[in-house]
Scaffold this motif. Structure first.
Motif, PDB file in Angstrom:
ATOM      1  N   LYS A  13      50.042 -45.300  86.257  1.00 11.96           N
ATOM      2  CA  LYS A  13      50.545 -45.142  86.684  1.00 11.96           C
ATOM      3  C   LYS A  13      49.412 -43.385  87.384  1.00 11.96           C
ATOM      4  O   LYS A  13      49.627 -42.706  86.095  1.00 11.96           O
ATOM      5  N   GLY A  14      48.558 -43.888  88.644  1.00 12.94           N
ATOM      6  CA  GLY A  14      47.700 -43.001  88.520  1.00 12.94           C
ATOM      7  C   GLY A  14      48.330 -42.139  90.120  1.00 12.94           C
ATOM      8  O   GLY A  14      49.399 -43.081  90.415  1.00 12.94           O
ATOM      9  N   ARG A  15      47.352 -41.052  90.649  1.00 18.78           N
ATOM     10  CA  ARG A  15      48.257 -40.209  91.782  1.00 18.78           C
ATOM     11  C   ARG A  15      46.661 -39.736  92.495  1.00 18.78           C
ATOM     12  O   ARG A  15      45.353 -39.848  91.944  1.00 18.78           O
ATOM     13  N   LEU A  16      46.937 -40.077  94.091  1.00 17.41           N
ATOM     14  CA  LEU A  16      46.042 -39.394  94.409  1.00 17.41           C
ATOM     15  C   LEU A  16      46.108 -37.818  94.841  1.00 17.41           C
ATOM     16  O   LEU A  16      47.590 -38.104  95.221  1.00 17.41           O
ATOM     17  N   ARG A  49      49.888 -38.060  96.750  1.00 23.11           N
ATOM     18  CA  ARG A  49      50.929 -36.617  97.014  1.00 23.11           C
ATOM     19  C   ARG A  49      49.926 -35.766  97.961  1.00 23.11           C
ATOM     20  O   ARG A  49      49.092 -35.137  97.063  1.00 23.11           O
ATOM     21  N   MET A  50      50.503 -35.177  98.703  1.00 20.44           N
ATOM     22  CA  MET A  50      50.136 -33.922  99.629  1.00 20.44           C
ATOM     23  C   MET A  50      50.901 -32.640  98.527  1.00 20.44           C
ATOM     24  O   MET A  50      51.296 -32.448  98.597  1.00 20.44           O
ATOM     25  N   GLU A  51      49.420 -32.271  98.717  1.00 17.94           N
ATOM     26  CA  GLU A  51      49.323 -30.806  97.554  1.00 17.94           C
ATOM     27  C   GLU A  51      48.659 -29.431  98.463  1.00 17.94           C
ATOM     28  O   GLU A  51      48.110 -28.970  99.075  1.00 17.94           O
ATOM     29  N   ASP A  52      50.758 -29.057  99.216  1.00 15.02           N
ATOM     30  CA  ASP A  52      50.219 -28.473 100.776  1.00 15.02           C
ATOM     31  C   ASP A  52      51.047 -26.663 100.443  1.00 15.02           C
ATOM     32  O   ASP A  52      51.538 -26.801 101.350  1.00 15.02           O
ATOM     33  N   LEU A  53      50.908 -26.715  99.432  1.00 15.66           N
ATOM     34  CA  LEU A  53      51.602 -25.083  99.295  1.00 15.66           C
ATOM     35  C   LEU A  53      50.213 -24.089  98.811  1.00 15.66           C
ATOM     36  O   LEU A  53      51.250 -22.584  99.140  1.00 15.66           O
ATOM     37  N   ILE A 202      57.164 -35.272  86.406  1.00 10.75           N
ATOM     38  CA  ILE A 202      58.362 -36.091  86.736  1.00 10.75           C
ATOM     39  C   ILE A 202      57.918 -37.934  87.671  1.00 10.75           C
ATOM     40  O   ILE A 202      58.880 -38.478  87.500  1.00 10.75           O
ATOM     41  N   ALA A 203      57.238 -38.097  88.034  1.00 11.52           N
ATOM     42  CA  ALA A 203      56.968 -39.182  89.089  1.00 11.52           C
ATOM     43  C   ALA A 203      55.825 -39.887  87.759  1.00 11.52           C
ATOM     44  O   ALA A 203      55.834 -40.726  88.413  1.00 11.52           O
ATOM     45  N   GLY A 204      56.174 -39.516  86.523  1.00  5.27           N
ATOM     46  CA  GLY A 204      55.269 -40.683  85.859  1.00  5.27           C
ATOM     47  C   GLY A 204      54.565 -40.733  85.543  1.00  5.27           C
ATOM     48  O   GLY A 204      54.337 -42.014  85.027  1.00  5.27           O
ATOM     49  N   ILE A 205      53.017 -40.034  85.888  1.00  8.13           N
ATOM     50  CA  ILE A 205      52.197 -40.379  85.709  1.00  8.13           C
ATOM     51  C   ILE A 205      51.848 -40.779  84.479  1.00  8.13           C
ATOM     52  O   ILE A 205      51.705 -39.842  83.799  1.00  8.13           O
ATOM     53  N   THR A 206      50.312 -41.785  84.685  1.00  6.23           N
ATOM     54  CA  THR A 206      50.015 -42.041  82.919  1.00  6.23           C
ATOM     55  C   THR A 206      49.087 -41.303  82.515  1.00  6.23           C
ATOM     56  O   THR A 206      48.285 -41.291  81.684  1.00  6.23           O
ATOM     57  N   GLU A 207      48.161 -41.320  83.774  1.00  9.61           N
ATOM     58  CA  GLU A 207      47.381 -40.607  83.555  1.00  9.61           C
ATOM     59  C   GLU A 207      46.837 -39.632  84.775  1.00  9.61           C
ATOM     60  O   GLU A 207      46.320 -40.879  85.999  1.00  9.61           O
TER      61      GLU A 207
END
Ligand code: GLU
Ligand code: ZN
Length: 314
Positions: A13-16, A49-53, A202-207
């Motif tokens: 599981k990856g992420r953008l 994931r929108m990183e809007d902090l 917590i999203a379970g991103i593996t890489e």
């Protein structure tokens, strides 16, 4: 294919994770392409994931524009969330760290506090000498001096090692590089380091596949994950796109925004082909759709040097 350091039984599981601080340009998109194709070529899932902090650097409309640009280019994802809607999760994490004495309030300069909020791209992390460690008994006490930030207590020395899937074996002494790094500028808030560390776990991103300007920020995220008892993903840091001057692609190099290429009549296949050729997945001049690159994808053909983009060359 480069081997992942994780057990193969866990599905990939990856992420953008774009930040809405400006329009997407060739540099962001090349990294997202690598992240996307890496996941899809392994049959994995992708979280968006929108990183809007990062107020006030976040620009109105930039989040929607980024999503639109990526969709136009052919990206898709399996789940989506927005960090500004998850503040309760970061508040709980910060509270756990506070209860366990892992963080302390710091009243040093406003600039230090600001840097807690964004991803540290331009080598702008300063080593903090620990001035406020043990100085205040509570956030409220520090607040009487000036608006504080939370800092994470880093042991001295504090060597963090990890095997980066692309960049190789890394070993950094966080006490030497960052010192007690900042985590949040509000009592219950979160900056980039805390939010990304918590979300990835917590999203379970593996890489995590991202630009190698974030390599120095990685050990801090690993320390936060460990302190919270969370899992650490594998990391895969890839080189950035630079201008001919060797600096990270930015406005000074001309207009490389995706929306501008689109407005100038470029097809998505032409943009994708340009970036894919820079990764060694097709020959220069190829026009190709993102989905048609899933089979051609390899980490092994990506040069270990930055991709130098000169606008005159296209
Ligand atoms: N949102 C960050 C950025 O756009 C990336 C953070 C990450 O991938 O961990 O720079
Ligand atoms: Zn301080």
């Amino acid at each position: 294919m480069t081997e992942r350091s994780q057990e193969t039984s866990v599905p990939y599981k990856g992420r953008l994770a774009p930040s809405p601080t400006g329009a997407l340009h060739l540099g962001n998109v090349r990294t997202f392409m690598i992240a996307y194709l890496r996941a899809r070529s392994l049959g994995g899932k992708i979280a968006f994931r929108m990183e809007d902090l990062d107020h006030p650097r976040d620009k109105p409309g930039a989040a929607d524009a980024a999503r639109r640009d990526l969709e136009w280019l052919g990206f898709d994802w399996d789940e989506e969330y927005v960090q500004s809607q998850r503040k309760g999760i970061y508040r709980d994490a910060a509270e756990q760290l506070r209860r366990e004495g892992r963080i302390y309030p710091c009243t040093c300069s406003r600039r230090d506090v600001e840097t807690a909020q964004s991803a540290p791209h331009e080598g702008d992390q300063l080593k903090y000498p620990g001035t406020c460690r043990g100085r205040y008994s509570s956030w409220e006490e520090a607040e009487k001096i000036r608006p504080p930030c939370w800092r994470f207590k880093v042991d001295r020395p504090c060597n963090v090692e990890f095997a980066d899937v692309f960049a190789g074996r890394m070993s950094m002494d966080v006490a030497e590089t960052l010192g007690d790094f900042p985590l949040a500028r509000d009592r219950g808030g979160a900056g980039y380091t805390l939010a990304a560390a918590v979300d990835d776990a917590i999203a379970g991103i593996t890489e995590v596949v991202r630009g190698d300007d974030l390599l120095p920020a990685t050990p801090a995220q690993i320390l936060v994950q460990r302190a919270l008892g969370l899992k650490t993903p594998a990391y895969c840091h890839v080189p950035l796109v630079t201008g001919p001057d060797g600096r990270r692609l930015a406005k000074r190099h001309g207009d490389t925004r995706i929306e501008s290429f689109r407005a100038a009549g470029w097809s998505r296949e032409k943009i994708t082909g340009l970036l894919a050729a820079s990764c060694g997945w097709c020959s220069p001049g190829t026009e190709i759709a993102l989905e048609d690159l899933i089979g051609a994808f390899s980490l092994d053909t990506i040069p270990h040097e930055p991709f130098v983009f000169s606008p005159e060359g296209v």
